[in-house]
Design a protein around this motif. Structure first.
Motif, PDB file in Angstrom:
ATOM      1  N   PHE A  28       9.980   0.397  72.738  1.00  0.00           N
ATOM      2  CA  PHE A  28      11.312   0.088  73.270  1.00  0.00           C
ATOM      3  C   PHE A  28      11.691  -1.319  72.835  1.00  0.00           C
ATOM      4  O   PHE A  28      10.838  -2.200  72.709  1.00  0.00           O
ATOM      5  N   ALA A  30      14.993  -4.304  73.579  1.00  0.00           N
ATOM      6  CA  ALA A  30      16.267  -4.605  74.253  1.00  0.00           C
ATOM      7  C   ALA A  30      17.007  -5.630  73.395  1.00  0.00           C
ATOM      8  O   ALA A  30      17.718  -5.272  72.463  1.00  0.00           O
ATOM      9  N   GLY A  31      16.800  -6.922  73.656  1.00  0.00           N
ATOM     10  CA  GLY A  31      17.441  -7.945  72.817  1.00  0.00           C
ATOM     11  C   GLY A  31      16.706  -8.165  71.503  1.00  0.00           C
ATOM     12  O   GLY A  31      17.272  -8.688  70.538  1.00  0.00           O
ATOM     13  N   GLY A  32      15.440  -7.833  71.477  1.00  0.00           N
ATOM     14  CA  GLY A  32      14.631  -7.993  70.261  1.00  0.00           C
ATOM     15  C   GLY A  32      14.152  -9.423  70.017  1.00  0.00           C
ATOM     16  O   GLY A  32      13.531  -9.701  68.992  1.00  0.00           O
ATOM     17  N   THR A  33      14.404 -10.334  70.954  1.00  0.00           N
ATOM     18  CA  THR A  33      14.054 -11.740  70.701  1.00  0.00           C
ATOM     19  C   THR A  33      12.547 -11.997  70.789  1.00  0.00           C
ATOM     20  O   THR A  33      12.080 -13.026  70.314  1.00  0.00           O
ATOM     21  N   ASP A  34      11.822 -11.068  71.376  1.00  0.00           N
ATOM     22  CA  ASP A  34      10.355 -11.133  71.319  1.00  0.00           C
ATOM     23  C   ASP A  34       9.837 -10.142  70.278  1.00  0.00           C
ATOM     24  O   ASP A  34       9.055 -10.491  69.395  1.00  0.00           O
ATOM     25  N   THR A 109      17.223 -10.045  77.369  1.00  0.00           N
ATOM     26  CA  THR A 109      17.458  -9.393  78.664  1.00  0.00           C
ATOM     27  C   THR A 109      16.408  -9.804  79.683  1.00  0.00           C
ATOM     28  O   THR A 109      15.313 -10.259  79.329  1.00  0.00           O
ATOM     29  N   ASP A 122      10.634 -17.381  82.118  1.00  0.00           N
ATOM     30  CA  ASP A 122      11.402 -18.178  83.085  1.00  0.00           C
ATOM     31  C   ASP A 122      12.080 -17.376  84.195  1.00  0.00           C
ATOM     32  O   ASP A 122      12.360 -17.929  85.261  1.00  0.00           O
ATOM     33  N   LEU A 165      11.626  -0.171  82.163  1.00  0.00           N
ATOM     34  CA  LEU A 165      11.967  -0.982  83.343  1.00  0.00           C
ATOM     35  C   LEU A 165      13.466  -0.814  83.587  1.00  0.00           C
ATOM     36  O   LEU A 165      14.287  -1.392  82.885  1.00  0.00           O
TER      37      LEU A 165
HETATM   38  C1  FAD Z   1      14.577 -19.035  70.115  1.00  0.00           C
HETATM   39  C2  FAD Z   1      13.907 -18.427  71.313  1.00  0.00           C
HETATM   40  C3  FAD Z   1      13.892 -19.130  72.510  1.00  0.00           C
HETATM   41  C4  FAD Z   1      13.261 -18.585  73.632  1.00  0.00           C
HETATM   42  N1  FAD Z   1      13.269 -19.312  74.812  1.00  0.00           N
HETATM   43  C5  FAD Z   1      12.700 -18.784  75.916  1.00  0.00           C
HETATM   44  C6  FAD Z   1      12.728 -19.522  77.152  1.00  0.00           C
HETATM   45  O1  FAD Z   1      13.244 -20.646  77.256  1.00  0.00           O
HETATM   46  N2  FAD Z   1      12.132 -18.939  78.249  1.00  0.00           N
HETATM   47  C7  FAD Z   1      11.531 -17.714  78.187  1.00  0.00           C
HETATM   48  O2  FAD Z   1      11.038 -17.232  79.209  1.00  0.00           O
HETATM   49  N3  FAD Z   1      11.497 -16.999  77.026  1.00  0.00           N
HETATM   50  C8  FAD Z   1      12.060 -17.485  75.908  1.00  0.00           C
HETATM   51  N4  FAD Z   1      12.028 -16.771  74.722  1.00  0.00           N
HETATM   52  C9  FAD Z   1      11.347 -15.472  74.683  1.00  0.00           C
HETATM   53  C10 FAD Z   1      12.297 -14.240  74.796  1.00  0.00           C
HETATM   54  O3  FAD Z   1      13.538 -14.508  74.254  1.00  0.00           O
HETATM   55  C11 FAD Z   1      12.501 -13.781  76.253  1.00  0.00           C
HETATM   56  O4  FAD Z   1      11.261 -13.368  76.796  1.00  0.00           O
HETATM   57  C12 FAD Z   1      13.527 -12.651  76.392  1.00  0.00           C
HETATM   58  O5  FAD Z   1      13.960 -12.550  77.730  1.00  0.00           O
HETATM   59  C13 FAD Z   1      13.023 -11.308  75.897  1.00  0.00           C
HETATM   60  O6  FAD Z   1      14.054 -10.351  76.119  1.00  0.00           O
HETATM   61  P1  FAD Z   1      14.470  -9.286  75.002  1.00  0.00           P
HETATM   62  O7  FAD Z   1      15.481  -8.411  75.630  1.00  0.00           O
HETATM   63  O8  FAD Z   1      14.862  -9.961  73.734  1.00  0.00           O
HETATM   64  O9  FAD Z   1      13.076  -8.536  74.811  1.00  0.00           O
HETATM   65  P2  FAD Z   1      12.612  -7.632  73.569  1.00  0.00           P
HETATM   66  O10 FAD Z   1      12.144  -8.524  72.475  1.00  0.00           O
HETATM   67  O11 FAD Z   1      13.615  -6.614  73.235  1.00  0.00           O
HETATM   68  O12 FAD Z   1      11.362  -6.913  74.252  1.00  0.00           O
HETATM   69  C14 FAD Z   1      10.272  -7.645  74.770  1.00  0.00           C
HETATM   70  C15 FAD Z   1       9.210  -6.662  75.280  1.00  0.00           C
HETATM   71  O13 FAD Z   1       9.698  -5.937  76.401  1.00  0.00           O
HETATM   72  C16 FAD Z   1       9.767  -4.540  76.126  1.00  0.00           C
HETATM   73  N5  FAD Z   1      10.996  -4.113  76.785  1.00  0.00           N
HETATM   74  C17 FAD Z   1      12.204  -4.732  76.704  1.00  0.00           C
HETATM   75  N6  FAD Z   1      13.045  -4.189  77.609  1.00  0.00           N
HETATM   76  C18 FAD Z   1      12.365  -3.211  78.246  1.00  0.00           C
HETATM   77  C19 FAD Z   1      12.687  -2.297  79.308  1.00  0.00           C
HETATM   78  N7  FAD Z   1      13.883  -2.312  79.932  1.00  0.00           N
HETATM   79  N8  FAD Z   1      11.738  -1.419  79.700  1.00  0.00           N
HETATM   80  C20 FAD Z   1      10.517  -1.409  79.109  1.00  0.00           C
HETATM   81  N9  FAD Z   1      10.144  -2.257  78.128  1.00  0.00           N
HETATM   82  C21 FAD Z   1      11.066  -3.152  77.712  1.00  0.00           C
HETATM   83  C22 FAD Z   1       9.694  -4.395  74.633  1.00  0.00           C
HETATM   84  O14 FAD Z   1       9.098  -3.181  74.232  1.00  0.00           O
HETATM   85  C23 FAD Z   1       8.811  -5.593  74.287  1.00  0.00           C
HETATM   86  O15 FAD Z   1       7.464  -5.272  74.521  1.00  0.00           O
HETATM   87  C24 FAD Z   1      12.636 -17.301  73.558  1.00  0.00           C
HETATM   88  C25 FAD Z   1      12.648 -16.602  72.333  1.00  0.00           C
HETATM   89  C26 FAD Z   1      13.290 -17.137  71.237  1.00  0.00           C
HETATM   90  C27 FAD Z   1      13.274 -16.357  69.958  1.00  0.00           C
END
Ligand code: FAD
Length: 293
Positions: A28, A30-34, A109, A122, A165
């Motif tokens: 899965f 969502a935002g893909g940032t991880d 997200t 956070d 989730l």
């Molecule tokens: C430049 C940069 C700065 C950042 N700064 C911070 C910061 O200050 N603080 C911080 O805490 N983090 C930070 N991060 C980390 C990251 O951005 C966050 O953890 C973010 O909230 C991940 O959300 P996402 O939707 O992009 O997750 P994704 O990358 O889409 O997914 C992350 C993980 O969760 C799973 N997933 C996502 N959504 C669901 C769902 N609904 N149900 C089941 N599984 C799911 C995915 O399979 C994956 O394993 C940063 C990252 C970058 C690239």
């Protein structure tokens, strides 16, 4: 070039069905940032990505009677823009406001932050202090897991591979509650926490004693942590420097901070002593004024 399939379902049932079809080869997103950062770094591999961005069931921030629900697909920008979050959940608002940068907050997200399960995530300390429950959905149905029991180890959750989730749910804070969060990083923006603390306090009428306390911390151990020993020191005590210093010592004993590239164990310990009382005082002030200050 992309070396994986990409699916964009709009309904939860379709997302779960596609996942079942691919099994462990699909992930899965969502935002893909991880996910995409880890993929590019060669630390994560998959044959298919199932985007949750358009899945309706994961959207929305709402309150029904005394329960607040935040959809797992809510972006950080949507959280900061929400009147409900700003008004009733100031600590969550504080936490999200200092995450990453604007572009990242537009994509990332709350569900992705929780599911990434990093100790410095956070949004997690505020959600722990709010006693949030994770609503999970799989082809077998739905279940609820308290967030406090959700992280068995670093980057691990108690969700199954095929579970989404759906939402985080928790009781709306009472009007006599104050809630605060502080993240200490090495720089003001685009940095992960060295130490973060969130405290929710409910004051007795008259404000002389703390009727209820919930505390949580990030980046002080292998997983985000509910600080139960600190909560015990706070509950029933008068809000004072002595009470908050005792709570910080209790937090240190249960958190077991460690050395890493961001900070030494010693520095983290000292910062818990500084940050926890500061956050507690802000929570008291907010409890006294009925909101933000
Ligand atoms: C430049 C940069 C700065 C950042 N700064 C911070 C910061 O200050 N603080 C911080 O805490 N983090 C930070 N991060 C980390 C990251 O951005 C966050 O953890 C973010 O909230 C991940 O959300 P996402 O939707 O992009 O997750 P994704 O990358 O889409 O997914 C992350 C993980 O969760 C799973 N997933 C996502 N959504 C669901 C769902 N609904 N149900 C089941 N599984 C799911 C995915 O399979 C994956 O394993 C940063 C990252 C970058 C690239």
């Amino acid at each position: 070039m992309k070396d994986y399939d990409y699916h964009q379902p709009t309904e939860l049932a379709d997302a779960l069905r596609i996942k079942k079809g691919h099994g462990g080869e699909a992930r899965f997103v969502a935002g893909g940032t991880d996910v995409l950062v880890l993929k590019r770094a060669g630390r994560l591999d998959f044959q298919a990505l199932i985007s949750l961005r358009r899945v309706q069931e994961l959207q929305g921030i709402s309150q029904d009677k005394g329960v607040i629900r935040i959809g797992g697909g809510t972006t950080l920008t949507q959280l900061t823009a929400s009147e409900l979050v700003r008004g009733k959940l100031p600590a969550l608002h504080d936490a999200v406001s200092v995450m990453g940068c604007t572009q990242m907050r537009n994509l990332a997200t709350v569900g992705g932050n929780v599911m990434s399960a990093v100790s410095s995530g956070d949004t997690i300390p505020p959600l722990l202090a709010l006693e949030a429950v994770c609503r999970l959905a799989s082809p077998e149905g739905e279940r609820a897991v308290p967030l406090a029991d959700f992280f068995p180890g670093p980057r691990q959750t108690n969700a199954q591979d095929d579970e989404v989730l759906l939402a985080l749910e928790f009781p709306a804070p009472q009007p006599n509650c104050g809630m605060a969060f502080y993240k200490l990083g090495r720089r003001a923006a685009l940095d992960l926490a060295v130490v973060s603390v969130c405290i929710l306090l409910e004051l007795e009428a008259g404000g002389k004693r703390i009727a209820k306390a919930r505390a949580a911390a990030g980046a002080v151990g292998p997983t985000p942590l509910r600080l139960r020993a600190a909560e015990e020191k706070l509950t029933g005590a008068a809000p004072s420097e002595e009470t908050f210093a005792a709570a910080a010592e209790a937090a240190l004993a249960e958190a077991k901070p460690w050395d890493d590239v961001r900070a030494s164990r010693w520095y983290r310990q000292e910062m818990i002593r500084v940050v926890l009382p500061r956050v507690a005082w802000t929570a008291v002030q907010r409890a006294q004024t009925g909101g933000r200050s």
